[in-house]
Design an enzyme around this catalytic site. Structure first.
Site, PDB file in Angstrom:
ATOM      1  N   ALA A  64       2.822   1.617  -4.396  1.00  0.00           N
ATOM      2  CA  ALA A  64       3.163   2.796  -3.592  1.00  0.00           C
ATOM      3  C   ALA A  64       2.528   2.671  -2.210  1.00  0.00           C
ATOM      4  O   ALA A  64       1.452   2.091  -2.068  1.00  0.00           O
ATOM      5  CB  ALA A  64       2.644   4.044  -4.283  1.00  0.00           C
TER       6      ALA A  64
ATOM      7  N   GLY B  67       2.325   0.487  -8.261  1.00  0.00           N
ATOM      8  CA  GLY B  67       3.700   0.904  -8.505  1.00  0.00           C
ATOM      9  C   GLY B  67       4.662  -0.280  -8.528  1.00  0.00           C
ATOM     10  O   GLY B  67       5.706  -0.230  -9.186  1.00  0.00           O
TER      11      GLY B  67
ATOM     12  N   GLU C 238       4.547  -1.470 -11.913  1.00  0.00           N
ATOM     13  CA  GLU C 238       5.180  -0.469 -12.782  1.00  0.00           C
ATOM     14  C   GLU C 238       6.709  -0.591 -12.727  1.00  0.00           C
ATOM     15  O   GLU C 238       7.384  -0.438 -13.745  1.00  0.00           O
ATOM     16  CB  GLU C 238       4.720   0.939 -12.377  1.00  0.00           C
TER      17      GLU C 238
ATOM     18  N   GLU D 298      -4.808   0.823  -8.928  1.00  0.00           N
ATOM     19  CA  GLU D 298      -4.908   2.227  -8.502  1.00  0.00           C
ATOM     20  C   GLU D 298      -6.323   2.768  -8.639  1.00  0.00           C
ATOM     21  O   GLU D 298      -6.780   3.575  -7.834  1.00  0.00           O
ATOM     22  CB  GLU D 298      -3.945   3.106  -9.313  1.00  0.00           C
TER      23      GLU D 298
HETATM   24  C1  LIG Z   1      -1.386  -6.512  -1.222  1.00  0.00           C
HETATM   25  C2  LIG Z   1      -2.717  -7.071  -0.839  1.00  0.00           C
HETATM   26  C3  LIG Z   1      -3.298  -7.882  -1.988  1.00  0.00           C
HETATM   27  C4  LIG Z   1      -2.508  -7.990   0.391  1.00  0.00           C
HETATM   28  O1  LIG Z   1      -3.736  -8.448   0.850  1.00  0.00           O
HETATM   29  P1  LIG Z   1      -3.859  -9.256   2.244  1.00  0.00           P
HETATM   30  O2  LIG Z   1      -2.879 -10.352   2.256  1.00  0.00           O
HETATM   31  O3  LIG Z   1      -5.305  -9.549   2.430  1.00  0.00           O
HETATM   32  O4  LIG Z   1      -3.358  -8.243   3.357  1.00  0.00           O
HETATM   33  P2  LIG Z   1      -3.941  -6.833   3.769  1.00  0.00           P
HETATM   34  O5  LIG Z   1      -4.546  -6.953   5.119  1.00  0.00           O
HETATM   35  O6  LIG Z   1      -4.756  -6.237   2.708  1.00  0.00           O
HETATM   36  O7  LIG Z   1      -2.615  -5.955   3.863  1.00  0.00           O
HETATM   37  C5  LIG Z   1      -1.653  -6.173   4.907  1.00  0.00           C
HETATM   38  C6  LIG Z   1      -1.244  -4.843   5.452  1.00  0.00           C
HETATM   39  O8  LIG Z   1      -0.569  -4.109   4.423  1.00  0.00           O
HETATM   40  C7  LIG Z   1      -1.167  -2.832   4.239  1.00  0.00           C
HETATM   41  N1  LIG Z   1      -1.033  -2.464   2.821  1.00  0.00           N
HETATM   42  C8  LIG Z   1      -1.322  -3.220   1.767  1.00  0.00           C
HETATM   43  N2  LIG Z   1      -1.025  -2.579   0.626  1.00  0.00           N
HETATM   44  C9  LIG Z   1      -0.526  -1.377   1.001  1.00  0.00           C
HETATM   45  C10 LIG Z   1      -0.029  -0.250   0.276  1.00  0.00           C
HETATM   46  N3  LIG Z   1       0.053  -0.248  -1.080  1.00  0.00           N
HETATM   47  N4  LIG Z   1       0.377   0.807   0.996  1.00  0.00           N
HETATM   48  C11 LIG Z   1       0.330   0.816   2.334  1.00  0.00           C
HETATM   49  N5  LIG Z   1      -0.112  -0.219   3.085  1.00  0.00           N
HETATM   50  C12 LIG Z   1      -0.537  -1.294   2.403  1.00  0.00           C
HETATM   51  C13 LIG Z   1      -2.613  -3.013   4.664  1.00  0.00           C
HETATM   52  O9  LIG Z   1      -3.195  -1.800   5.014  1.00  0.00           O
HETATM   53  C14 LIG Z   1      -2.447  -3.965   5.851  1.00  0.00           C
HETATM   54  O10 LIG Z   1      -2.022  -3.222   6.968  1.00  0.00           O
HETATM   55  P3  LIG Z   1      -3.067  -2.802   8.111  1.00  0.00           P
HETATM   56  O11 LIG Z   1      -4.003  -1.788   7.504  1.00  0.00           O
HETATM   57  O12 LIG Z   1      -2.209  -2.212   9.168  1.00  0.00           O
HETATM   58  O13 LIG Z   1      -3.811  -4.053   8.501  1.00  0.00           O
HETATM   59  C15 LIG Z   1      -3.699  -5.948  -0.458  1.00  0.00           C
HETATM   60  O14 LIG Z   1      -3.267  -5.316   0.722  1.00  0.00           O
HETATM   61  C16 LIG Z   1      -3.849  -4.886  -1.502  1.00  0.00           C
HETATM   62  O15 LIG Z   1      -4.608  -5.070  -2.431  1.00  0.00           O
HETATM   63  N6  LIG Z   1      -3.157  -3.761  -1.330  1.00  0.00           N
HETATM   64  C17 LIG Z   1      -3.348  -2.559  -2.109  1.00  0.00           C
HETATM   65  C18 LIG Z   1      -2.614  -2.623  -3.405  1.00  0.00           C
HETATM   66  C19 LIG Z   1      -2.774  -1.327  -4.139  1.00  0.00           C
HETATM   67  O16 LIG Z   1      -3.820  -0.745  -4.228  1.00  0.00           O
HETATM   68  N7  LIG Z   1      -1.654  -0.872  -4.730  1.00  0.00           N
HETATM   69  C20 LIG Z   1      -1.602   0.354  -5.469  1.00  0.00           C
HETATM   70  C21 LIG Z   1      -0.993   1.394  -4.624  1.00  0.00           C
HETATM   71  S1  LIG Z   1      -1.026   2.964  -5.417  1.00  0.00           S
HETATM   72  C22 LIG Z   1       0.247   2.908  -6.479  1.00  0.00           C
HETATM   73  O17 LIG Z   1       1.007   2.005  -6.536  1.00  0.00           O
HETATM   74  C23 LIG Z   1       0.270   4.200  -7.260  1.00  0.00           C
HETATM   75  C24 LIG Z   1       1.158   4.270  -8.436  1.00  0.00           C
HETATM   76  O18 LIG Z   1       0.968   3.854  -9.543  1.00  0.00           O
HETATM   77  C25 LIG Z   1       2.294   5.006  -8.300  1.00  0.00           C
HETATM   78  C26 LIG Z   1       1.901   6.434  -8.389  1.00  0.00           C
HETATM   79  C27 LIG Z   1       3.098   7.243  -8.362  1.00  0.00           C
HETATM   80  C28 LIG Z   1       2.682   8.630  -8.345  1.00  0.00           C
HETATM   81  C29 LIG Z   1       2.829   9.241  -9.713  1.00  0.00           C
HETATM   82  C30 LIG Z   1       2.512  10.675  -9.635  1.00  0.00           C
HETATM   83  C31 LIG Z   1       2.477  11.324 -10.975  1.00  0.00           C
HETATM   84  C32 LIG Z   1       2.950  12.720 -10.961  1.00  0.00           C
HETATM   85  C33 LIG Z   1       2.169  13.608 -10.124  1.00  0.00           C
HETATM   86  C34 LIG Z   1       2.712  14.966 -10.197  1.00  0.00           C
HETATM   87  C35 LIG Z   1       3.984  15.080  -9.471  1.00  0.00           C
HETATM   88  C36 LIG Z   1       4.390  16.474  -9.438  1.00  0.00           C
HETATM   89  C37 LIG Z   1       5.712  16.588  -8.773  1.00  0.00           C
HETATM   90  O19 LIG Z   1       6.290  15.592  -8.344  1.00  0.00           O
HETATM   91  O20 LIG Z   1       6.157  17.704  -8.679  1.00  0.00           O
END
Ligand SMILES: CC(C)(COP(=O)(O)OP(=O)(O)OC[C@H]1O[C@@H](n2cnc3c(N)ncnc32)[C@H](O)[C@@H]1OP(=O)(O)O)[C@@H](O)C(=O)NCCC(=O)NCCSC(=O)CC(=O)CCCCCCCCCCCCC(=O)O
Ligand SMILES: NC(=O)C1=CN([C@@H]2O[C@H](COP(=O)(O)OP(=O)(O)OC[C@H]3O[C@@H](n4cnc5c(N)ncnc54)[C@H](O)[C@@H]3O)[C@@H](O)[C@H]2O)C=CC1
Length: 725
Positions: A60, A100, A103, A123
Site C-alpha cells: 500500500a 499489500g 497480499e 506492515e
Molecule cells: C520497497 C523497498 C524494499 C525498496 O527499497 P529501496 O530500493 O532501498 O528504495 P527506497 O529508497 O526505500 O524506496 C524508493 C522510494 O519509494 C518509496 N516507497 C517505498 N515503499 C513505499 C510504499 N509502500 N509507499 C509509498 N512509498 C514507498 C520510498 O519512500 C522512496 O521514495 P522517497 O521517500 O521519495 O525517496 C523499501 O522501500 C520498502 O521496504 N518499502 C516499504 C514496504 C512496506 O512497508 N510495505 C507495506 C506497506 S503497508 C501495506 O501494504 C498495508 C496493507 O497490508 C494493506 C492494508 C490495507 C488496509 C486494510 C484496512 C483494513 C480495514 C480498516 C477499516 C476500514 C474501514 C472502512 O473502509 O470503512
C-alpha cells in the site's frame, strides 16, 4: 495505475506506480477494472498480474494512510475479488512483493517468483498489520509458525526461502513474466477450489495453544512497548481459532486500533525520515546534485580497539579490501585476534559466509604496523584513542604518506574536525565518520563535515555508508556533533537526579519503560565510565589540572556533578571492572544488579554536600532527561548543525536505541506539543537556574510563539542558517 493488456488467452494486468508500484487508490481502481474486464471477456481464459519495471509491488502507498478508510476499504475486497475469479490468476513476482503487494499475490491462485525476488509482510515495521486479509491467508498457506514469524517481525525473505515454505509455487532464473504466462496457460480449466487460500484450513501444530502462548511471550519481550507486533500476533491467533470471514473481521478491528494508536504515524514518519536524510544538503547548497562520490577500492583502518575492530569487520563484510594498522605488534596481535573472531561469527551467520567474506586472503585484509602500506589506499578511517594531540599527529603523518586523492576520516566521538584537519595538507579531504558501538552492528554513521570539507568528501562518505548498509546522516561540526551533544544534557540530568534522591535502577527503569533499549546508567556501564572521565580530565573539569579551590559541584559557574568522577577514582569503570553504577557477576559480565554499596555512597554524598534527599517521581525523571535532550536538539537546529529534525530523529533511532515507535526525540516533542515541552523546561529551569541544559532554547520559544507549527514547517521559521561548508 495498472495497465491491462490481452494477449492470447491470458490477460496481463501490470501494476504501475514508479518507483516501487505502491498500491495507491488509482492503482487499485485500475486493478479492479482489469479484473472485471478479464472476467467479462470470454476470450480470456486466465489472468497474470505483474509489476512494471521488474518490481511486483512494495504494498500500500504508505502516504495514503492519511486517508485510511478509503485505502483500507479498497484493498481487502480486491484481494477477495482476485481469489474468487473463475479464471486462474497467476502472480509473477519480480523484485519485491511486500505488504499489500504480497497480499495481492496471496489472493492469486498461483505464485511464481524470480530467484532474486524478496517477499514479506513488513506492515509491523510501520506500526500496522497486514490488513488486506494477509494475516488470515498466510497461515493457511505456510503454517502458523512461519506466518507468525514473518508477520510479527516484518522480515523480507528471499525467493528460495519462499519456495521452501510453499509461499510460491515455482522460482525461475530467467524471464518471470514468460514463465508465469506459460503456467497460466497450463492451468486453464483446472479446478480452482484447492487454490483458494480462504477455503483452506489452517495447518495444525501439535499443542497449538502452548505454542502460541510461548510465541506471545517472545513477541511481547521484543516489542518493548510497540503495539503492532502483539496485534499482529492476535490477528494470526484469530486465524487459528475462527473461520476465515470471522478472522478477517478481527483483522480489520485490530488494524483500526493500530491506525489510531499514534505509533503507526510515528513509525511511518521514521520510514520517510530515513529516506529523506539520504538526500543530504549543506547550508551552503552542496548536495548529491553538486557532488559525485570517489570510488573506494582499498581502505585502511588505524587503531584496532573496540571501534576499529567493528569498522574493519564492516568493511570486510562490504567486500572492501583493506589494511588494518596498529601502533605496535602486541596491540596488532590483540586486534587481529579480535577481528578474526568477529569475522568468523559474522561468516557463520551468512550462507556461504567464509567464502564470501574471504578474510583470510591478505589481498583483502592485511594487518600491519607499517604506515607505508597506506600509500595507495583511497580512504583511511582513524579510530585511535580520543586524544586531540594523538589524532593530529596521525593526520599529519597520513597527509604526508597517503596519495593526494585519499579521503581521511576520523571516528572521533566529539573532537573538533577542523582542528584535526589543520594538521594535514588537505583539509578539504578530512571528514568525521562517527560509527557507533558495536560498529559492525549499529546502523548509524554520523558524517561530520568541517569548515573546509569538500562536497566530494561528503558524497564519498555517504556512498561508503550505503556500501556498509548503514544510514549515513550528514551533520555539521560542533562538540559532540548531533548525537553525543544531545546525549550530554540527558546523561547530566540522570546524574543530577541521583544527587537529588533517585537511584540508577529507578532512572533506568523509567527510560526503559519509555522504550529505550537501555537506560543511561546501564549504557554508561556498558560503554565504560572511564571514557567520559578521560574526556573530562582533558577538558580540565576534573583531575590534576582542575584549579585548586574549585567548588566540588560547580564548574564555570554552572552546576556540575562529580559523581561519575568519584566512581572512576574508586576504579568503578562499569562492566569491564564488574562494578560501576551497578554490580556485575564478573569483569565483562552483563547482568546488572543494584548495588547496596552505591546506595550507601549516594546517601553519604548527599550528606557531605548538604543535599536533602527527596522522592522523585517517574514524570520528573522522564521529563528532565528527555526534554533537556530535545532542548539541545532545538539549539542544534537553530545553529544549522543539522538540516532538519528528521536528521536528529534518524540519529537517535539508529544510534542511541530511541524507541522507533515514538518517532525520534523531535517527533516525540511534536506529539507532546511544543508549548508543553517549553512550559516544563521553564519550570525545571526555574528550580535549577544553574543548569543551562534546562534553559529553553530560543528556537523552541520561537516555535511556540508562532503557534506550535507542525514539524515539517519548523525549519522555515529559522531566519538564516549559518553555513558550515
Ligand atoms: C520497497 C523497498 C524494499 C525498496 O527499497 P529501496 O530500493 O532501498 O528504495 P527506497 O529508497 O526505500 O524506496 C524508493 C522510494 O519509494 C518509496 N516507497 C517505498 N515503499 C513505499 C510504499 N509502500 N509507499 C509509498 N512509498 C514507498 C520510498 O519512500 C522512496 O521514495 P522517497 O521517500 O521519495 O525517496 C523499501 O522501500 C520498502 O521496504 N518499502 C516499504 C514496504 C512496506 O512497508 N510495505 C507495506 C506497506 S503497508 C501495506 O501494504 C498495508 C496493507 O497490508 C494493506 C492494508 C490495507 C488496509 C486494510 C484496512 C483494513 C480495514 C480498516 C477499516 C476500514 C474501514 C472502512 O473502509 O470503512
Ligand atoms: N568506544 C565507543 O563506544 C566509541 C568510541 N568512539 C571513538 O573511537 C575512537 C576509538 O575508540 P575505542 O575503539 O573505544 O578506543 P580503544 O581504546 O578501544 O582503541 C584504540 C586503539 O587505538 C590504538 N592506537 C593508539 N595509538 C595508535 C597509533 N599511534 N597508531 C595506531 N593505533 C593506535 C590502540 O592501541 C588501541 O587499540 C575514539 O576516538 C573514540 O572516541 C566513537 C564511537 C563510539
Amino acid at each position: 495505475m495498472a495497465q491491462y493488456a490481452r494477449g492470447s488467452a491470458v490477460a496481463v494486468i501490470r501494476l504501475r506506480n514508479p518507483p516501487v508500484n505502491a498500491l495507491s487508490l488509482a492503482v487499485l481502481q485500475t486493478l479492479e477494472d482489469g479484473l472485471k474486464k478479464a472476467d467479462a471477456d470470454p476470450s480470456v481464459k486466465a489472468v497474470m498480474i505483474c509489476g512494471e519495471n521488474g518490481k511486483f509491488s512494495a504494498g500500500a502507498d504508505i502516504r495514503g494512510f492519511s486517508s485510511p478508510k478509503r485505502l483500507g476499504g479498497a484493498l481487502g475486497p480486491i484481494v477477495s475479488l482476485i481469489e474468487s475469479s473463475e479464471k486462474p490468476v497467476v502472480a509473477a513476482i519480480e523484485g519485491v512483493a511486500l505488504g499489500g503487494g504480497l497480499e495481492v499475490a496471496l489472493g492469486c491462485h498461483y505464485r511464481i517468483a524470480h530467484v532474486k525476488a524478496r517477499m514479506g509482510l513488513p506492515e509491523v515495521t510501520i506500526g500496522l498489520l497486514p490488513g488486506a486479509e494477509g494475516t488470515q491467508r498466510l497461515p493457511r498457506l505456510i503454517g502458523v509458525p512461519a506466518a507468525l514469524d514473518m508477520i510479527t517481525t516484518g522480515k523480507h525473505i528471499p525467493a528460495t526461502e519462499a519456495l521452501k515454505l510453499g509461499l510460491v509455487d515455482e522460482i525461475v532464473e530467467e524471464n518471470t513474466i514468460e514463465a508465469a504466462i506459460r503456467l497460466a496457460n497450463k492451468v486453464i480449466g483446472q479446478p480452482l477450489g484447492p487454490r483458494r487460500l480462504s477455503l483452506k484450513p489452517v495447518p495444525k501444530v501439535p499443542n497449538m495453544e502452548a505454542f502460541l502462548d510461548e510465541a506471545l511471550v517472545k513477541v511481547k519481550r521484543q516489542a518493548r512497548g510497540c503495539l503492532a507486533p502483539e496485534l499482529c500476533f492476535q490477528a494470526v491467533r484469530a486465524a487459528t481459532q475462527s473461520p476465515f470471514a470471522e478472522g478477517v473481521r478481527r483483522e480489520r478491528e485490530l488494524f483500526q486500533v493500530l491506525l489510531s494508536s499514534g505509533q503507526a504515524q510515528a513509525l511511518q514518519y521514521a520510514f520517510f525520515a530515513e529516506r529523506a536524510v539520504r538526500r543530504w544538503a549543506t547550508p551552503s547548497g552542496a548536495s548529491w546534485s553538486s557532488a559525485a562520490p570517489q570510488p573506494v577500492r582499498r581502505a585502511a583502518v588505524i587503531g584496532l580497539g573496540t571501534m576499529g575492530q567493528g569498522i574493519v569487520t564492516s568493511l570486510v563484510k562490504a567486500n572492501i579490501p583493506l589494511v588494518a594498522l596498529e601502533q605496535d605488534l602486541e596491540n596488532l596481535n590483540k586486534g587481529r585476534k579480535a577481528v578474526m573472531l568477529l569475522l568468523q561469527r559474522e561468516a557463520m551467520k551468512m550462507e556461504g559466509g567464509a567464502q564470501i567474506l574471504d578474510f583470510h586472503n591478505p589481498a583483502h585484509l592485511q594487518f600491519t604496523v607499517d604506515f607505508d602500506l597506506l600509500r595507495d589506499v583511497d580512504l583511511v578511517i582513524e579510530a585511535v584513542f580520543e586524544n586531540m594531540a594523538l589524532k593530529k599527529e596521525i593526520f599529519h603523518k597520513l597527509s604526508k604518506i597517503c596519495k593526494p586523492g585519499a579521503l581521511l576520516c576520523t571516528n572521533t566521538s566529539a573532537l573538533n574536525i577542523d582542528e584535526i584537519a589543520s594538521a594535514t595538507n588537505r583539509p578539504q579531504q578530512v571528514i568525521g565518520t562517527h560509527f557507533f558501538s558495536p560498529a559492525h552492528v549499529m546502523r548509524l554513521l554520523e558524517i561530520i563535515y568541517g569548515r573546509h570539507t569538500s562536497p566530494t568528501a561528503i558524497a564519498t562518505a555517504m556512498q561508503l555508508a550505503k556500501a556498509l548498509k548503514k544510514v549515513g546522516v550528514v551533520v555539521g561540526n560542533c562538540f559532540g556533533f548531533v548525537g553525543n551533544r544531545m546525549m550530554f544534557p540527558y546523561v547530566q540530568q540522570a546524574v543530577f537526579l541521583l544527587e537529588e534522591g533517585s537511584r540508577p535502577e529507578a532512572v533506568d527503569q523509567v527510560l526503559e519503560d519509555f522504550g529505550f533499549k537501555i537506560g543511561p546508567f546501564r549504557m554508561s556501564d556498558l560503554a565504560g565510565l572511564d571514557v567520559g572521565w578521560r574526556s573530562r580530565k582533558d577538558q580540565g573539569l576534573t583531575g590534576p589540572s582542575l584549579p585548586a579551590g574549585t567548588p566540588a559541584r560547580q564548574r564555570h559557574g554552572q552546576r556540575y556533578s562529580p559523581l561519575p568522577d568519584l566512581l572512576c577514582e574508586q576504579g568503578r569503570f562499569g562492566q569491564k571492572t564488574a562494578r560501576g553504577w551497578y554490580l556485575y557477576e564478573k569483569a565483562g559480565g552483563r547482568t546488572a544488579t543494584p548495588d547496596p554499596w552505591l546506595h550507601n555512597f549516594l546517601s553519604q554524598y548527599r550528606d557531605t554536600h548538604g543535599i536533602q534527599t527527596r522522592f522523585i517521581d517517574q514524570e520528573e525523571i522522564l521529563e528532565r532527561c528527555l526534554f533537556s535532550l530535545i532542548n539541545e536538539g532545538f539549539a542544534i537546529l537553530a545553529e544549522g548543525i543539522a538540516s532538519g529534525p528528521e536528521h536528529l530523529d534518524v540519529i537517535y533511532i539508529n544510534g542511541y536505541g530511541w524507541p522507533e515507535h515514538r518517532g525520534g526525540p523531535m517527533f516525540y516533542a511534536s506529539t507532546v506539543g511544543l508549548p508543553r515541552v517549553l512550559a516544563k523546561l521553564q519550570k525545571y529551569s526555574e528550580a535549577h537556574p544553574d543548569v543551562p541544559g534546562l534553559r529553553p532554547s530560543a528556537f523552541l520559544k520561537k516555535l511556540v510563539a508562532v503557534g506550535n507549527p507542525p514539524l515539517k514547517e519548523w525549519m522555515s521559521y529559522l531566519s538564516q542558517q549559518s553555513s558550515k561548508l
